[in-house]
Scaffold this motif. Structure first.
Motif, mmCIF file in Angstrom:
data_model
loop_
_atom_site.group_PDB
_atom_site.id
_atom_site.type_symbol
_atom_site.label_atom_id
_atom_site.label_comp_id
_atom_site.label_asym_id
_atom_site.label_seq_id
_atom_site.Cartn_x
_atom_site.Cartn_y
_atom_site.Cartn_z
ATOM 1 N N SER A 46 -8.894 11.983 -3.408
ATOM 2 C CA SER A 46 -7.873 11.836 -2.389
ATOM 3 C C SER A 46 -6.977 10.658 -2.691
ATOM 4 C CB SER A 46 -8.543 11.674 -1.027
ATOM 5 O OG SER A 46 -7.584 11.410 -0.036
ATOM 6 N N SER A 47 -7.579 9.535 -3.137
ATOM 7 C CA SER A 47 -6.818 8.333 -3.472
ATOM 8 C C SER A 47 -5.868 8.592 -4.620
ATOM 9 C CB SER A 47 -7.790 7.200 -3.826
ATOM 10 O OG SER A 47 -7.079 6.073 -4.276
ATOM 11 N N GLU A 48 -6.342 9.266 -5.670
ATOM 12 C CA GLU A 48 -5.505 9.584 -6.820
ATOM 13 C C GLU A 48 -4.358 10.496 -6.405
ATOM 14 O OE1 GLU A 48 -8.906 9.315 -10.332
ATOM 15 O OE2 GLU A 48 -8.083 11.243 -9.729
ATOM 16 N N SER A 49 -4.641 11.442 -5.542
ATOM 17 C CA SER A 49 -3.636 12.395 -5.103
ATOM 18 C C SER A 49 -2.543 11.688 -4.307
ATOM 19 C CB SER A 49 -4.298 13.482 -4.256
ATOM 20 O OG SER A 49 -3.336 14.366 -3.742
ATOM 21 N N LYS A 50 -2.908 10.764 -3.426
ATOM 22 C CA LYS A 50 -1.933 10.029 -2.625
ATOM 23 C C LYS A 50 -1.033 9.173 -3.509
ATOM 24 C CE LYS A 50 -4.560 9.736 1.707
ATOM 25 N NZ LYS A 50 -5.283 8.832 2.636
ATOM 26 N N ALA A 51 -1.609 8.514 -4.506
ATOM 27 C CA ALA A 51 -0.826 7.671 -5.407
ATOM 28 C C ALA A 51 0.155 8.512 -6.215
ATOM 29 C CB ALA A 51 -1.750 6.878 -6.331
ATOM 30 N N SER A 52 -0.302 9.642 -6.727
ATOM 31 C CA SER A 52 0.565 10.523 -7.526
ATOM 32 C C SER A 52 1.697 11.083 -6.676
ATOM 33 C CB SER A 52 -0.249 11.674 -8.123
ATOM 34 O OG SER A 52 -1.231 11.185 -9.019
ATOM 35 N N ASN A 75 4.835 0.760 -1.079
ATOM 36 C CA ASN A 75 4.214 -0.385 -0.409
ATOM 37 C C ASN A 75 3.194 0.041 0.643
ATOM 38 O OD1 ASN A 75 4.088 -3.223 -0.358
ATOM 39 N ND2 ASN A 75 5.306 -3.309 1.512
ATOM 40 N N GLN A 76 3.306 1.295 1.106
ATOM 41 C CA GLN A 76 2.380 1.792 2.130
ATOM 42 C C GLN A 76 1.034 2.216 1.549
ATOM 43 O OE1 GLN A 76 4.459 4.964 4.103
ATOM 44 N NE2 GLN A 76 5.993 3.617 5.016
ATOM 45 N N LEU A 77 0.960 2.306 0.217
ATOM 46 C CA LEU A 77 -0.294 2.735 -0.422
ATOM 47 C C LEU A 77 -1.376 1.659 -0.277
ATOM 48 C CD1 LEU A 77 0.849 4.350 -3.792
ATOM 49 C CD2 LEU A 77 -0.320 5.507 -1.927
ATOM 50 N N ASN A 78 -2.578 2.083 0.023
ATOM 51 C CA ASN A 78 -3.722 1.165 0.040
ATOM 52 C C ASN A 78 -4.347 1.033 -1.343
ATOM 53 O OD1 ASN A 78 -3.588 0.657 2.842
ATOM 54 N ND2 ASN A 78 -4.680 2.554 3.292
ATOM 55 N N ASP A 79 -4.349 2.137 -2.092
ATOM 56 C CA ASP A 79 -4.940 2.148 -3.434
ATOM 57 C C ASP A 79 -3.878 2.534 -4.452
ATOM 58 O OD1 ASP A 79 -7.574 1.567 -2.537
ATOM 59 O OD2 ASP A 79 -7.764 3.637 -1.860
ATOM 60 N N HIS A 80 -3.427 1.536 -5.227
ATOM 61 C CA HIS A 80 -2.418 1.776 -6.257
ATOM 62 C C HIS A 80 -3.079 2.170 -7.575
ATOM 63 C CE1 HIS A 80 1.396 0.348 -4.452
ATOM 64 N NE2 HIS A 80 0.600 -0.386 -3.692
ATOM 65 N N ASN A 81 -2.295 2.876 -8.414
ATOM 66 C CA ASN A 81 -2.688 3.038 -9.802
ATOM 67 C C ASN A 81 -1.673 2.286 -10.663
ATOM 68 O OD1 ASN A 81 -0.391 4.682 -10.022
ATOM 69 N ND2 ASN A 81 -1.545 6.579 -9.803
#
Length: 245
Positions: A46-52, A75-81
């Motif tokens: 889910s985290s990877e999907s949100k970042a992409s 900037n709204q992302l909690n988990d960046h890649n």
């Protein structure tokens, strides 16, 4: 003698019940462990999907010259890649450069545009466009003689042509991006194994009916260069993929 036989049967029955409860406990523990592992895997995906998704949305906003909106999206992302972090840094530098340019601080603008961390094509076009404006403004300020004035006019025409070409290319990419849904991009990525977590970037560049055109790049290990993997045509109806470059 009867008492002894009864005692032995009772002991055997008690041992059997204890064994059943022990096996049931092990089964529950195994199921709990499996559920925890599944939940953890789902969270990572889910985290990877949100970042992409945030990365693709930010690129669309950049193509539409909404740089503040793109920065807020990231900037709204909690988990960046690595991709989203680099693009957020580039957007901050670009907005600082734009402010310096508007205030007539051309050296400050140039310093903010010295290096690009991300491999975003939309960001690279924005940097090039602003660098062209800064160079043109600096040339205009330093020109004093008639001969330098003529040179300045030539440079302006060249800069205008370059800017018009970049804007035309950006507009075409924007139209293709708007016409391509995230689902189509995801279907193509899944089919080809182009995972965002492995540094792949998929940019829509054209669409004719059900046939989409994608430019695919992959970041190097330190995210300084995005190497071209290829240009593909994807038929969303049949699932057919053709590499054209």
């Amino acid at each position: 003698m009867t008492t002894i036989k009864f005692f032995k049967k009772a002991m055997v029955g008690t041992a059997a019940v204890a064994t059943i409860f022990a096996l049931a406990g092990c089964g529950k523990q195994s199921a709990s462990s499996s559920d925890t592992s599944s939940s953890s895997t789902s969270s990572v995906r889910s985290s990877e999907s949100k970042a992409s998704k945030a990365y693709r949305t930010a690129n669309k906003l950049i193509q539409n010259h909404d740089y503040e909106g793109a920065y807020e999206q990231l900037n709204q992302l909690n988990d960046h890649n690595a991709q989203t972090e680099a693009l957020a840094d580039d957007l901050q530098s670009y907005m600082n450069a734009q402010k310096a340019y508007e205030n007539g601080d051309y050296d400050g603008a140039k310093n903010n545009l010295k290096s690009q961390k991300s491999t975003s094509t939309a960001m690279r076009n924005a940097y090039a466009d602003l660098q062209s404006k800064v160079s043109s403004a600096q040339g205009s300020t330093s020109s004093q003689t008639s001969s330098s004035t003529n040179s300045k006019r030539t440079n302006k025409q060249s800069s205008s042509t370059s800017s018009a070409t970049q804007q035309s290319s950006s507009a075409a990419n924007q139209a293709a991006s708007d016409a391509t849904s995230d689902n189509v991009v995801q279907q193509f990525a899944n089919k080809m194994g182009f995972s965002g977590s492995q540094g792949y970037q998929i940019m829509p560049t054209g669409k004719t009916g059900n046939v989409y055109k994608f430019e695919v790049r992959q970041n190097n290990s330190d995210n300084t260069v995005a190497n071209l993997i290829g240009i593909y045509q994807y038929n969303s109806q049949t699932g057919a993929v053709t590499k054209i470059a």
